[in-house]
Design an enzyme around this catalytic site. Sequence first.
Site, PDB file in Angstrom:
ATOM      1  N   LYS A 180       0.832  -1.204   0.000  1.00 40.85           N
ATOM      2  CA  LYS A 180       0.000   0.000   0.000  1.00 40.85           C
ATOM      3  C   LYS A 180       0.863   1.249   0.000  1.00 40.85           C
ATOM      4  O   LYS A 180       0.535   2.247  -0.655  1.00 40.85           O
ATOM      5  CB  LYS A 180      -0.945  -0.031   1.202  1.00 40.85           C
ATOM      6  CG  LYS A 180      -2.052  -1.079   1.054  1.00 40.85           C
ATOM      7  CD  LYS A 180      -2.769  -1.378   2.356  1.00 40.85           C
ATOM      8  CE  LYS A 180      -3.763  -2.516   2.179  1.00 40.85           C
ATOM      9  NZ  LYS A 180      -4.356  -3.000   3.439  1.00 40.85           N
ATOM     10  N   ASP A 227     -10.309   2.426   5.041  1.00 34.12           N
ATOM     11  CA  ASP A 227     -10.850   1.079   4.880  1.00 34.12           C
ATOM     12  C   ASP A 227     -12.372   1.105   4.772  1.00 34.12           C
ATOM     13  O   ASP A 227     -12.990   0.112   4.372  1.00 34.12           O
ATOM     14  CB  ASP A 227     -10.447   0.186   6.061  1.00 34.12           C
ATOM     15  CG  ASP A 227      -9.170  -0.598   5.768  1.00 34.12           C
ATOM     16  OD1 ASP A 227      -8.897  -0.864   4.586  1.00 34.12           O
ATOM     17  OD2 ASP A 227      -8.451  -0.934   6.718  1.00 34.12           O
ATOM     18  N   GLN A 271      -4.063  -2.064  10.071  1.00 35.88           N
ATOM     19  CA  GLN A 271      -3.975  -3.360   9.402  1.00 35.88           C
ATOM     20  C   GLN A 271      -4.511  -4.480  10.287  1.00 35.88           C
ATOM     21  O   GLN A 271      -4.136  -4.606  11.448  1.00 35.88           O
ATOM     22  CB  GLN A 271      -2.524  -3.648   9.012  1.00 35.88           C
ATOM     23  CG  GLN A 271      -2.332  -4.937   8.241  1.00 35.88           C
ATOM     24  CD  GLN A 271      -3.037  -4.918   6.889  1.00 35.88           C
ATOM     25  OE1 GLN A 271      -3.016  -3.921   6.162  1.00 35.88           O
ATOM     26  NE2 GLN A 271      -3.660  -6.031   6.550  1.00 35.88           N
TER      27      GLN A 271
END
Length: 298
Positions: A57, A124, A101
């Site tokens: 990412k 997210d 994460q």
Amino acid sequence: MTAPAASLIDGRAIAEAVAQETAASVAAHVARGHPAPHLAAVLVGDDAASATYVRNKGRACERVGMTHETLALPASTTQAELLAHVRRLNDSARVSGILVQMPLPAHVDAGAVMSAVDPGKDVDGLHPVNMGRLLAGAPGLVPATPSGVRELLLRSGHDPSGRRVVIVGRSVLVGRPLAALLATKAAGANATVTLAHTGTRDLGAVTREGEILVVAAGRAGIVTAAMVRPGAVVIDVGTNRVEDPSARRGYRLTGDVDFGGVSQVAEALTPVPGGVGPMTIAMVVRNTLLAARAAAGS
């Protein structure tokens, strides 16, 4: 060996197209006098797969002209300490987007951590506020994997509008938000959606109803050719490690779909790897841009 009947939906190529569009938008954002969008990733523990995802990412951010940082914390980090780090990132004017994460260590309440992230920086798209906006059909940051699946369908010529979509998997990460996204009365959605799962009675009878079948059950090979409607479009979200002594690392990656069999029945199919995975990263990066633009009032 019989050649596959299905055409492959190339997630890497589509993700690259999304990245190029994002890069152009980032350049325009910066040209208007704003700082480059900045993604802060929080990595707790030493899970190798998680570290790889975060690293990828970061590289994706660099390719489109964004900046990024990774806050690497030990597995022993307490929930209170992690929440304090999240609050600091929430308060930082430099940070456009925050990504915590998953998975987190067992002693940390992942729901509490996700709820602590500023909804405007939640790239997210998993904060309850953003999930609520999705259900209401209101503007917000859409979960990355579901929005990536929709982009795969649209950009490969398989608009879900008016079609029967069956989703296998009811997770808060994929299945439930994807069902809400594709059922929304809007362009690129407007589908008739059935949400199934591993506990669905006679699962094969349900999956065979899908003109579009999305499999996100987290179980290797759970969907076989006999469970797929001939001519269906199949999106395989699963990524599973299967032992393979012939592979260099001793394992190979496979999806939730029996690729060999399903490729003989489906019209189109995503590979694993190279399908949904690159799209998830592309959509996290795009969400970071959207968060930066919203913060700047543009």
